[in-house]
Design a protein around this motif. Sequence first.
Motif, PDB file in Angstrom:
ATOM      1  N   ASN A 120      -5.449  -4.220   8.093  1.00  0.00           N
ATOM      2  CA  ASN A 120      -5.009  -2.886   8.476  1.00  0.00           C
ATOM      3  C   ASN A 120      -6.254  -2.022   8.659  1.00  0.00           C
ATOM      4  O   ASN A 120      -6.723  -1.390   7.709  1.00  0.00           O
ATOM      5  N   PRO A 121      -6.813  -1.998   9.866  1.00  0.00           N
ATOM      6  CA  PRO A 121      -8.071  -1.265  10.086  1.00  0.00           C
ATOM      7  C   PRO A 121      -7.943   0.235   9.876  1.00  0.00           C
ATOM      8  O   PRO A 121      -8.934   0.907   9.584  1.00  0.00           O
ATOM      9  N   ARG A 140      -4.862   6.559  -0.357  1.00  0.00           N
ATOM     10  CA  ARG A 140      -4.845   5.375  -1.213  1.00  0.00           C
ATOM     11  C   ARG A 140      -3.990   5.604  -2.457  1.00  0.00           C
ATOM     12  O   ARG A 140      -3.983   4.795  -3.366  1.00  0.00           O
ATOM     13  N   LEU A 180      -6.343   1.855   7.379  1.00  0.00           N
ATOM     14  CA  LEU A 180      -6.575   2.197   5.976  1.00  0.00           C
ATOM     15  C   LEU A 180      -8.059   2.137   5.631  1.00  0.00           C
ATOM     16  O   LEU A 180      -8.560   2.949   4.855  1.00  0.00           O
ATOM     17  N   GLU A 181      -8.753   1.168   6.204  1.00  0.00           N
ATOM     18  CA  GLU A 181     -10.185   1.048   5.943  1.00  0.00           C
ATOM     19  C   GLU A 181     -10.965   2.219   6.521  1.00  0.00           C
ATOM     20  O   GLU A 181     -12.065   2.535   6.045  1.00  0.00           O
ATOM     21  N   ALA A 182     -10.405   2.877   7.535  1.00  0.00           N
ATOM     22  CA  ALA A 182     -11.123   3.949   8.224  1.00  0.00           C
ATOM     23  C   ALA A 182     -10.847   5.338   7.650  1.00  0.00           C
ATOM     24  O   ALA A 182     -11.519   6.299   8.017  1.00  0.00           O
ATOM     25  N   HIS A 236       0.840  -1.198   0.000  1.00  0.00           N
ATOM     26  CA  HIS A 236       0.000   0.000   0.000  1.00  0.00           C
ATOM     27  C   HIS A 236       0.876   1.249   0.000  1.00  0.00           C
ATOM     28  O   HIS A 236       1.879   1.317   0.707  1.00  0.00           O
ATOM     29  N   GLY A 285     -16.131   3.698  12.804  1.00  0.00           N
ATOM     30  CA  GLY A 285     -14.880   3.220  12.222  1.00  0.00           C
ATOM     31  C   GLY A 285     -13.812   3.065  13.292  1.00  0.00           C
ATOM     32  O   GLY A 285     -13.986   3.468  14.446  1.00  0.00           O
ATOM     33  N   TRP A 286     -12.685   2.493  12.893  1.00  0.00           N
ATOM     34  CA  TRP A 286     -11.619   2.187  13.843  1.00  0.00           C
ATOM     35  C   TRP A 286     -11.110   3.443  14.547  1.00  0.00           C
ATOM     36  O   TRP A 286     -10.872   3.444  15.757  1.00  0.00           O
ATOM     37  N   ALA A 334      -1.092  -3.496   3.830  1.00  0.00           N
ATOM     38  CA  ALA A 334      -2.546  -3.443   3.920  1.00  0.00           C
ATOM     39  C   ALA A 334      -3.139  -4.806   4.242  1.00  0.00           C
ATOM     40  O   ALA A 334      -4.260  -4.892   4.736  1.00  0.00           O
ATOM     41  N   GLN A 335      -2.408  -5.862   3.960  1.00  0.00           N
ATOM     42  CA  GLN A 335      -2.911  -7.215   4.178  1.00  0.00           C
ATOM     43  C   GLN A 335      -2.126  -7.906   5.282  1.00  0.00           C
ATOM     44  O   GLN A 335      -0.943  -7.616   5.465  1.00  0.00           O
TER      45      GLN A 335
END
Length: 330
Positions: A142-143, A83, A145-147, A49, A211-212, A138-139
């Motif tokens: 990775n909470p 991103r 990045l999602e937030a 990422h 979110g996180w 990211a894998q």
Amino acid sequence: MAGDALSDLLRTVRLTGATFFDIEGHEPWAVCSPAPSSILPKILPGADHLISYHVVTAGRCFARIVGQEAIALEAGEVVVFTRSDPHIMSSNPALRADPPTADVLDIATAGRMPFYINCAGDGATSARLVCGYLACDAQPFNPLLEALPPVIKAGDVKGDGGWLGQFINLAVTEVAEKRAGSETVLTKLSELMFVDVLRRYVESLPPQHTGWLAGLRDPHLAKALALIHDRPAHNWTVEGLAKDSALSRTVLAERFTRLVGMPPMHYLAKWRMQIASELLSAGNSNMASIAAEIGYESEAAFSRAFKKMIGVPPSAWRLGIRTGSGSDEA
């Protein structure tokens, strides 16, 4: 005492800054971002990422994700593309630009940083920028990045002497003087800058936000998250987390699920696998020690859980084989 979940996450996902550009723009000018796939192998092989940032050190300019509205920026402000979506920095929001060619990227990453780019139009200098990248994993989980939204703009309140202003002053000095170790200094400064931007973003979140990061802002959930991060191998239960977070079991379970987006035990399972993936990628630990470090009684139990959640056995992950996540069981 439990630690800091945000700091722990950034350390575990290998956040690192690298590759800097010193951009001087003369009217009219426009620069398009390169594709993440052309940058990541050069700055952090193995990471998946890329985060881009641009700090305006003088003048003003515009930033926009391709196909979206432009964002006006002035000296003392930073824009972060979380991103690394294709984006354009320019003196006018209507200007277009092509991504840099591969040979330019090779020259930039092979030389001493920061790499100077003169965006030469016919007019006077309208902006100076220090631009760079941060890379992280990211894998499998990775909470953060999602937030995050795709783009974050930040700047100091006028006259408050905030960290961003100090970062800009230090970055300008390092870019201008090019002293020994300046690339390392810029790397660490960019990582600190990103953390400060995250703090500002968290503080700006509306009360209804989920979110996180919203979970980090809740003192009880922040405690629960810190406990999970600090002691991932502990035999946690919802009751135990609730007690140590000063909440009832029912309230913790409901609030954690609503804000963080998953039940506490599912979060624990995902976080354990994130730690395991890092240890597997590092290649310094055997399966039995990794299993013990994240709370599994046997290598076989760990291997089954890893394959069920991640989609491949731990041995395949160690070899660099990736796939999508599966179930969320601990």
